[in-house]
Design a protein around this motif. Structure first.
Motif, PDB file in Angstrom:
ATOM      1  N   ALA A 160       0.836  -1.204   0.000  1.00 10.09           N
ATOM      2  CA  ALA A 160       0.000   0.000   0.000  1.00 10.09           C
ATOM      3  C   ALA A 160       0.872   1.257   0.000  1.00 10.09           C
ATOM      4  O   ALA A 160       0.596   2.229  -0.723  1.00 10.09           O
ATOM      5  CB  ALA A 160      -0.932  -0.003   1.205  1.00 10.09           C
ATOM      6  N   SER A 161       1.940   1.244   0.772  1.00 11.05           N
ATOM      7  CA  SER A 161       2.857   2.385   0.797  1.00 11.05           C
ATOM      8  C   SER A 161       3.571   2.547  -0.537  1.00 11.05           C
ATOM      9  O   SER A 161       3.782   3.675  -1.021  1.00 11.05           O
ATOM     10  CB  SER A 161       3.883   2.207   1.920  1.00 11.05           C
ATOM     11  N   GLU A 162       3.960   1.434  -1.161  1.00  8.55           N
ATOM     12  CA  GLU A 162       4.615   1.490  -2.476  1.00  8.55           C
ATOM     13  C   GLU A 162       3.700   2.138  -3.512  1.00  8.55           C
ATOM     14  O   GLU A 162       4.144   2.970  -4.320  1.00  8.55           O
ATOM     15  CB  GLU A 162       5.000   0.093  -2.931  1.00  8.55           C
ATOM     16  N   LEU A 163       2.425   1.745  -3.510  1.00 10.80           N
ATOM     17  CA  LEU A 163       1.486   2.295  -4.483  1.00 10.80           C
ATOM     18  C   LEU A 163       1.270   3.789  -4.253  1.00 10.80           C
ATOM     19  O   LEU A 163       1.180   4.571  -5.202  1.00 10.80           O
ATOM     20  CB  LEU A 163       0.153   1.544  -4.414  1.00 10.80           C
ATOM     21  N   ARG A 164       1.202   4.196  -2.991  1.00 19.26           N
ATOM     22  CA  ARG A 164       1.042   5.621  -2.695  1.00 19.26           C
ATOM     23  C   ARG A 164       2.219   6.410  -3.251  1.00 19.26           C
ATOM     24  O   ARG A 164       2.039   7.468  -3.875  1.00 19.26           O
ATOM     25  CB  ARG A 164       0.928   5.828  -1.188  1.00 19.26           C
ATOM     26  N   GLU A 165       3.427   5.896  -3.060  1.00 24.20           N
ATOM     27  CA  GLU A 165       4.612   6.590  -3.553  1.00 24.20           C
ATOM     28  C   GLU A 165       4.663   6.581  -5.079  1.00 24.20           C
ATOM     29  O   GLU A 165       5.076   7.578  -5.701  1.00 24.20           O
ATOM     30  CB  GLU A 165       5.866   5.934  -2.968  1.00 24.20           C
ATOM     31  N   GLU A 166       4.240   5.473  -5.694  1.00 27.95           N
ATOM     32  CA  GLU A 166       4.227   5.392  -7.158  1.00 27.95           C
ATOM     33  C   GLU A 166       3.273   6.424  -7.745  1.00 27.95           C
ATOM     34  O   GLU A 166       3.605   7.124  -8.711  1.00 27.95           O
ATOM     35  CB  GLU A 166       3.819   3.984  -7.593  1.00 27.95           C
ATOM     36  N   ILE A 167       2.091   6.534  -7.172  1.00 30.57           N
ATOM     37  CA  ILE A 167       1.108   7.500  -7.654  1.00 30.57           C
ATOM     38  C   ILE A 167       1.615   8.922  -7.444  1.00 30.57           C
ATOM     39  O   ILE A 167       1.509   9.783  -8.331  1.00 30.57           O
ATOM     40  CB  ILE A 167      -0.247   7.268  -6.954  1.00 30.57           C
ATOM     41  N   ALA A 168       2.191   9.201  -6.274  1.00 28.76           N
ATOM     42  CA  ALA A 168       2.672  10.547  -5.960  1.00 28.76           C
ATOM     43  C   ALA A 168       3.795  10.986  -6.899  1.00 28.76           C
ATOM     44  O   ALA A 168       4.001  12.192  -7.114  1.00 28.76           O
ATOM     45  CB  ALA A 168       3.136  10.607  -4.513  1.00 28.76           C
ATOM     46  N   SER A 169       4.517  10.024  -7.472  1.00 33.42           N
ATOM     47  CA  SER A 169       5.649  10.360  -8.339  1.00 33.42           C
ATOM     48  C   SER A 169       5.225  10.759  -9.749  1.00 33.42           C
ATOM     49  O   SER A 169       6.044  11.288 -10.520  1.00 33.42           O
ATOM     50  CB  SER A 169       6.611   9.162  -8.423  1.00 33.42           C
ATOM     51  N   LEU A 170       3.974  10.534 -10.104  1.00 31.46           N
ATOM     52  CA  LEU A 170       3.504  10.829 -11.456  1.00 31.46           C
ATOM     53  C   LEU A 170       3.154  12.307 -11.588  1.00 31.46           C
ATOM     54  O   LEU A 170       2.817  12.971 -10.610  1.00 31.46           O
ATOM     55  CB  LEU A 170       2.280   9.971 -11.784  1.00 31.46           C
ATOM     56  N   PRO A 171       3.219  12.862 -12.806  1.00 32.68           N
ATOM     57  CA  PRO A 171       2.858  14.271 -12.987  1.00 32.68           C
ATOM     58  C   PRO A 171       1.387  14.508 -12.670  1.00 32.68           C
ATOM     59  O   PRO A 171       0.526  13.678 -12.980  1.00 32.68           O
ATOM     60  CB  PRO A 171       3.169  14.536 -14.463  1.00 32.68           C
ATOM     61  N   GLY A 172       1.098  15.639 -12.045  1.00 34.95           N
ATOM     62  CA  GLY A 172      -0.264  15.957 -11.655  1.00 34.95           C
ATOM     63  C   GLY A 172      -1.081  16.536 -12.797  1.00 34.95           C
ATOM     64  O   GLY A 172      -0.577  16.800 -13.896  1.00 34.95           O
ATOM     65  N   PRO A 173      -2.379  16.778 -12.555  1.00 34.55           N
ATOM     66  CA  PRO A 173      -3.261  17.301 -13.606  1.00 34.55           C
ATOM     67  C   PRO A 173      -2.792  18.630 -14.206  1.00 34.55           C
ATOM     68  O   PRO A 173      -2.941  18.843 -15.412  1.00 34.55           O
ATOM     69  CB  PRO A 173      -4.601  17.465 -12.870  1.00 34.55           C
ATOM     70  N   ALA A 174      -2.217  19.522 -13.399  1.00 32.70           N
ATOM     71  CA  ALA A 174      -1.768  20.810 -13.942  1.00 32.70           C
ATOM     72  C   ALA A 174      -0.672  20.627 -14.980  1.00 32.70           C
ATOM     73  O   ALA A 174      -0.677  21.283 -16.035  1.00 32.70           O
ATOM     74  CB  ALA A 174      -1.277  21.716 -12.815  1.00 32.70           C
ATOM     75  N   ALA A 175       0.273  19.715 -14.707  1.00 28.02           N
ATOM     76  CA  ALA A 175       1.353  19.458 -15.662  1.00 28.02           C
ATOM     77  C   ALA A 175       0.813  18.824 -16.936  1.00 28.02           C
ATOM     78  O   ALA A 175       1.237  19.162 -18.051  1.00 28.02           O
ATOM     79  CB  ALA A 175       2.405  18.558 -15.018  1.00 28.02           C
ATOM     80  N   ILE A 176      -0.131  17.900 -16.806  1.00 25.79           N
ATOM     81  CA  ILE A 176      -0.711  17.237 -17.975  1.00 25.79           C
ATOM     82  C   ILE A 176      -1.495  18.246 -18.809  1.00 25.79           C
ATOM     83  O   ILE A 176      -1.414  18.250 -20.042  1.00 25.79           O
ATOM     84  CB  ILE A 176      -1.608  16.065 -17.545  1.00 25.79           C
ATOM     85  N   ALA A 177      -2.271  19.103 -18.143  1.00 22.15           N
ATOM     86  CA  ALA A 177      -3.026  20.133 -18.870  1.00 22.15           C
ATOM     87  C   ALA A 177      -2.081  21.036 -19.660  1.00 22.15           C
ATOM     88  O   ALA A 177      -2.349  21.363 -20.837  1.00 22.15           O
ATOM     89  CB  ALA A 177      -3.871  20.954 -17.911  1.00 22.15           C
ATOM     90  N   SER A 178      -0.995  21.415 -19.034  1.00 24.88           N
ATOM     91  CA  SER A 178      -0.027  22.279 -19.724  1.00 24.88           C
ATOM     92  C   SER A 178       0.569  21.583 -20.937  1.00 24.88           C
ATOM     93  O   SER A 178       0.706  22.180 -22.016  1.00 24.88           O
ATOM     94  CB  SER A 178       1.074  22.667 -18.739  1.00 24.88           C
ATOM     95  N   ASP A 179       0.905  20.298 -20.783  1.00 24.88           N
ATOM     96  CA  ASP A 179       1.442  19.539 -21.927  1.00 24.88           C
ATOM     97  C   ASP A 179       0.434  19.434 -23.061  1.00 24.88           C
ATOM     98  O   ASP A 179       0.778  19.575 -24.245  1.00 24.88           O
ATOM     99  CB  ASP A 179       1.849  18.136 -21.476  1.00 24.88           C
ATOM    100  N   LEU A 180      -0.835  19.170 -22.734  1.00 23.44           N
ATOM    101  CA  LEU A 180      -1.863  19.039 -23.772  1.00 23.44           C
ATOM    102  C   LEU A 180      -2.065  20.364 -24.499  1.00 23.44           C
ATOM    103  O   LEU A 180      -2.223  20.387 -25.718  1.00 23.44           O
ATOM    104  CB  LEU A 180      -3.175  18.572 -23.153  1.00 23.44           C
ATOM    105  N   LEU A 181      -2.050  21.460 -23.754  1.00 28.27           N
ATOM    106  CA  LEU A 181      -2.215  22.761 -24.399  1.00 28.27           C
ATOM    107  C   LEU A 181      -1.013  23.099 -25.271  1.00 28.27           C
ATOM    108  O   LEU A 181      -1.155  23.734 -26.317  1.00 28.27           O
ATOM    109  CB  LEU A 181      -2.402  23.838 -23.328  1.00 28.27           C
ATOM    110  N   GLY A 182       0.181  22.638 -24.847  1.00 28.45           N
ATOM    111  CA  GLY A 182       1.383  22.894 -25.633  1.00 28.45           C
ATOM    112  C   GLY A 182       1.413  22.148 -26.945  1.00 28.45           C
ATOM    113  O   GLY A 182       2.143  22.528 -27.868  1.00 28.45           O
ATOM    114  N   GLN A 183       0.610  21.086 -27.051  1.00 21.40           N
ATOM    115  CA  GLN A 183       0.549  20.308 -28.296  1.00 21.40           C
ATOM    116  C   GLN A 183      -0.354  20.948 -29.337  1.00 21.40           C
ATOM    117  O   GLN A 183      -0.399  20.509 -30.489  1.00 21.40           O
ATOM    118  CB  GLN A 183       0.060  18.887 -27.985  1.00 21.40           C
ATOM    119  N   ARG A 184      -1.103  21.963 -28.932  1.00 17.35           N
ATOM    120  CA  ARG A 184      -2.050  22.585 -29.868  1.00 17.35           C
ATOM    121  C   ARG A 184      -1.414  23.726 -30.662  1.00 17.35           C
ATOM    122  O   ARG A 184      -0.529  24.384 -30.193  1.00 17.35           O
ATOM    123  CB  ARG A 184      -3.250  23.112 -29.089  1.00 17.35           C
TER     124      ARG A 184
END
Length: 376
Positions: A352-376
């Motif tokens: 359970a702790s491993e999964l929490r750390e794995e999820i926390a290490s991924l880029p958050g919604p703000a970073a993903i939104a910025s990347d998607l907008l940069g592709q336009r």
């Protein structure tokens, strides 16, 4: 930019899209949802929503599925995680096609909004239709462990809606996974986003601020079961819990008005409480295997006991068990020994702790939104 979000018309499909919608809105863009049934509850998140199915509720939707495509509710007979996954993969085209009766209402409303980008729930193939008709890009936003790719919409019977509207699936659809890579079923998407729990807002009870004197266990079965079998469900939990040295919090939404007098003193029932807020105080969680509950529990690093109540939830449970993240039992197997094992399993707590750390290490919604907008 106007960004249109199109989840399937069910609350469990709409809520996972809220964090990315917030990210786009915080970046200054016009965000709007088109959905139906209880998914219009995204309005509680401060997001504008058009109801494509006025007067049509979740009960009617489920009854429609059960009549039109009963195969998707048939029990899965399998003896291994691999067999469960294979059986569910065989059902994917049928599950995609099951939404067809409500596609046209969503398309008609969405076209009038003239979006610049469509973000959709890949189990509900309306997004690529709207994107193709409007000539704009589409993004498929996963909601759980199981992956539905845009290519699946090209397969019969899921392609019926595309043919009816005279379009094909656009090329270059970006797919976002919210399940951590170690849990995601099938080939991983190039875009993995941190799962950010959202299960609605609410006024939190004061008792959440008081550290429990003994381990606290959350018990939740989603939004449907409390309305249909709340009394029987609480009885089953009570029978097992009264022999366990722990505090139980059973969430029953709006289906239970007061604490039943016959419950043992270590059980508390409550209405709607944001799950992440409750789990922050818990040593374990018992649940039904729904996507939102599974991923919220993983994001909070809480050990899980799953009592799956449907074929898709059974597969979620099997994936968790294979990862070492959950114990899985049938309803009739639930007793105090099963709950004691949940609390005592050190390996389960470690995963359970491993999964929490794995999820926390991924880029958050703000970073993903910025990347998607940069592709336009």
């Amino acid at each position: 930019m106007r960004i249109l979000f199109m989840p399937a018309p069910a609350i469990g499909h709409a809520f996972p899209l809220v964090p990315l919608a917030w990210a786009f809105r915080n970046a200054g863009h016009d965000v709007v949802f088109v959905t139906g049934a209880d998914a219009v509850s995204v309005a509680q998140a401060g997001l504008p929503v058009y109801d494509a199915l006025p007067g049509f509720g979740s009960a009617e939707l489920e009854a429609q599925f059960a009549t039109a495509v009963p195969e998707i509710f048939a029990p899965i007979q399998a003896s291994s995680t691999e067999e469960h996954l294979a059986a569910m993969n065989e059902r994917k085209p049928l599950i995609l096609a099951a939404w067809d009766p409500v596609v046209d209402q969503h398309v008609a409303l969405a076209e009038r909004l003239a979006p610049d980008l469509v973000v959709y729930d890949p189990i509900f193939g309306v997004g690529p239709i709207v994107a193709a008709l409007c000539g704009v890009p589409a993004v498929a936003h996963g909601i759980g462990i199981f992956r539905y790719t845009p290519d699946m919409l090209r397969e019969l019977p899921a392609a019926v809606a595309l043919q009816r509207h005279g379009v094909t699936v656009p090329d270059g659809i970006t797919t976002i996974d919210v399940a951590p890579p170690s849990l995601a079923e099938g080939p991983a998407s190039p875009v993995a986003m941190r799962y950010t729990p959202y299960s609605g807002g609410g006024v939190l009870p004061d008792w959440l601020l008081t550290p429990p004197e003994r381990p606290r266990i959350a018990v939740t079965v989603g939004s449907l079961v409390p309305r249909t079998q709340g009394f029987a469900y609480v009885e089953r939990i009570a029978a097992a819990a009264k022999k366990v040295d722990a505090e139980f919090v059973v969430t029953l939404g709006d289906s239970w008005e007061e604490q039943p007098h016959w419950l043992p003193p270590n059980i508390r029932t409550t209405g709607w409480v944001p799950l992440s807020a409750l789990l922050r105080t818990c040593a374990a969680v018992i649940h039904h295997g729904g996507d939102g509950t599974v991923l919220t529990s993983c994001a909070m690093g809480v050990p899980q006991l799953v009592l799956p109540n449907g074929p898709d939830r059974l597969v979620n449970a099997e994936v968790l068990r294979a990862r070492g993240a959950a114990h899985v039992v049938r309803d009739d197997e639930l007793d105090h020994t099963v709950i004691d094992q949940l609390l005592a399993d050190g390996d389960l707590h470690g995963v359970a702790s491993e999964l929490r750390e794995e999820i926390a290490s991924l880029p958050g919604p703000a970073a993903i939104a910025s990347d998607l907008l940069g592709q336009r």
